[in-house]
Design a protein around this motif. Sequence first.
Motif, PDB file in Angstrom:
ATOM      1  N   LYS A  69       0.672  -0.945   0.047  1.00  0.00           N
ATOM      2  CA  LYS A  69       0.039  -0.229   0.137  1.00  0.00           C
ATOM      3  C   LYS A  69       0.701   1.409   0.420  1.00  0.00           C
ATOM      4  CE  LYS A  69      -3.499   2.321   2.255  1.00  0.00           C
ATOM      5  NZ  LYS A  69      -4.289   2.177   1.057  1.00  0.00           N
ATOM      6  N   LEU A  70       1.968   1.842   0.566  1.00  0.00           N
ATOM      7  CA  LEU A  70       2.694   2.253   0.882  1.00  0.00           C
ATOM      8  C   LEU A  70       3.294   2.689  -0.531  1.00  0.00           C
ATOM      9  CD1 LEU A  70       4.463   2.554   4.839  1.00  0.00           C
ATOM     10  CD2 LEU A  70       2.909   3.729   3.732  1.00  0.00           C
ATOM     11  N   GLY A  71       3.847   1.198  -1.009  1.00  0.00           N
ATOM     12  CA  GLY A  71       4.444   1.685  -2.014  1.00  0.00           C
ATOM     13  C   GLY A  71       3.647   1.700  -3.557  1.00  0.00           C
ATOM     14  N   SER A  72       2.325   2.078  -3.297  1.00  0.00           N
ATOM     15  CA  SER A  72       1.492   2.276  -4.716  1.00  0.00           C
ATOM     16  C   SER A  72       0.769   3.491  -4.046  1.00  0.00           C
ATOM     17  CB  SER A  72       0.372   1.583  -3.954  1.00  0.00           C
ATOM     18  OG  SER A  72      -0.553   1.748  -2.838  1.00  0.00           O
ATOM     19  N   ASN A  73       1.415   3.999  -3.449  1.00  0.00           N
ATOM     20  CA  ASN A  73       1.292   5.585  -2.832  1.00  0.00           C
ATOM     21  C   ASN A  73       2.736   6.457  -2.364  1.00  0.00           C
ATOM     22  OD1 ASN A  73      -1.740   5.881  -2.422  1.00  0.00           O
ATOM     23  ND2 ASN A  73      -0.875   4.684  -0.425  1.00  0.00           N
ATOM     24  N   GLN A  74       3.202   5.449  -2.987  1.00  0.00           N
ATOM     25  CA  GLN A  74       5.081   6.130  -3.383  1.00  0.00           C
ATOM     26  C   GLN A  74       5.657   6.748  -2.136  1.00  0.00           C
ATOM     27  OE1 GLN A  74       5.953   8.285  -7.311  1.00  0.00           O
ATOM     28  NE2 GLN A  74       4.666   7.144  -7.761  1.00  0.00           N
ATOM     29  N   SER A  75       4.935   6.605  -1.165  1.00  0.00           N
ATOM     30  CA  SER A  75       6.072   6.813   0.629  1.00  0.00           C
ATOM     31  C   SER A  75       6.717   5.367   0.270  1.00  0.00           C
ATOM     32  CB  SER A  75       4.545   6.030   1.776  1.00  0.00           C
ATOM     33  OG  SER A  75       5.460   6.639   2.604  1.00  0.00           O
ATOM     34  N   ALA A  76       7.989   6.280   1.346  1.00  0.00           N
ATOM     35  CA  ALA A  76       9.003   5.739   1.417  1.00  0.00           C
ATOM     36  C   ALA A  76       9.380   5.281   2.582  1.00  0.00           C
ATOM     37  CB  ALA A  76      10.341   7.125   1.040  1.00  0.00           C
ATOM     38  N   MET A  77       8.095   5.038   3.538  1.00  0.00           N
ATOM     39  CA  MET A  77       8.000   4.819   5.470  1.00  0.00           C
ATOM     40  C   MET A  77       7.377   2.936   5.337  1.00  0.00           C
ATOM     41  SD  MET A  77       8.788   7.520   6.852  1.00  0.00           S
ATOM     42  CE  MET A  77       8.350   6.769   8.000  1.00  0.00           C
ATOM     43  N   LEU A  78       8.391   2.596   6.019  1.00  0.00           N
ATOM     44  CA  LEU A  78       7.876   1.008   6.775  1.00  0.00           C
ATOM     45  C   LEU A  78       6.825   1.715   7.613  1.00  0.00           C
ATOM     46  CD1 LEU A  78      10.686  -0.664   7.785  1.00  0.00           C
ATOM     47  CD2 LEU A  78       8.960  -1.463   5.958  1.00  0.00           C
TER      48      LEU A  78
END
Length: 261
Positions: A69-78
């Motif tokens: 999900k974070l990848g799909s929003n291009q967020s770099a957080m774990l």
Amino acid sequence: MDLKKLVTSSFKYPFRNIKRLPIICLLFILIAIIPIGMISDNSYVTAIGVIAFFLFILLVPGYFLSIVKLGSNQSAMLPSFNLVNNIYDSIRVMFLRIVYMIIPAFVFFLALTAFGSTSREMLYNLRIPEFIVTVGLVLVLVLIIYLIFEFLLFFAKARLAYFNSLKEALNIKKVIGDIRSIGIVNIIKWLIIMAVLLNVVTFATSFVISIPYVGFLIYVCVVIPIIESIANYSLGLLYSNIARNYDDAELIESQTNDLLQ
């Protein structure tokens, strides 16, 4: 996001979140308890390991879905660890896999039923070449169908992560639409590059296992979580290339409908 940037960002991802990386490592300790118990011949540790294994199944798939999900929003957080959400997401991921594997399983048992008696007859009559060809063709057919649905499941998982909706993930027509939007050629290139690089990393780090006493633990609890994080984040980034095409209204609507059902 172009392929080069996608791959580079994926491999950098776990190391941008060093402080949270131990969360994943601790989760993977759960599956290391059973081997430790078996090696030490300790039934109590093995029993604890069995319980820990089920906890692993209930927690880790959901946690990795959060990474997608974070990848799909291009967020770099774990993602942070959330017991309830991780269990809920893990159950949804497992249900999704069960549904997508129904047809491959049906085809397998159908083939087993249809060709089982014929294969036995061929063996009984020593028609070995015909037996090998028949079994080979059946296995190839089953494998192809399995790979097709595994491929669909891959992007159904990305759809589940982005929309937070099981209904959206089960909509095979939309999943196929997403695959077309990303592009088969782009997906194949991504799969090949990621598979090669991840296998290189796996091979390069396999020497860790040879370290006495702690090698296996380090590999299971550090190397594998990092590889899995890279793979899941990469899937999310790949999906992010089309996720922007979905407006906020559609996203909210899909999540609302999923909650109401």
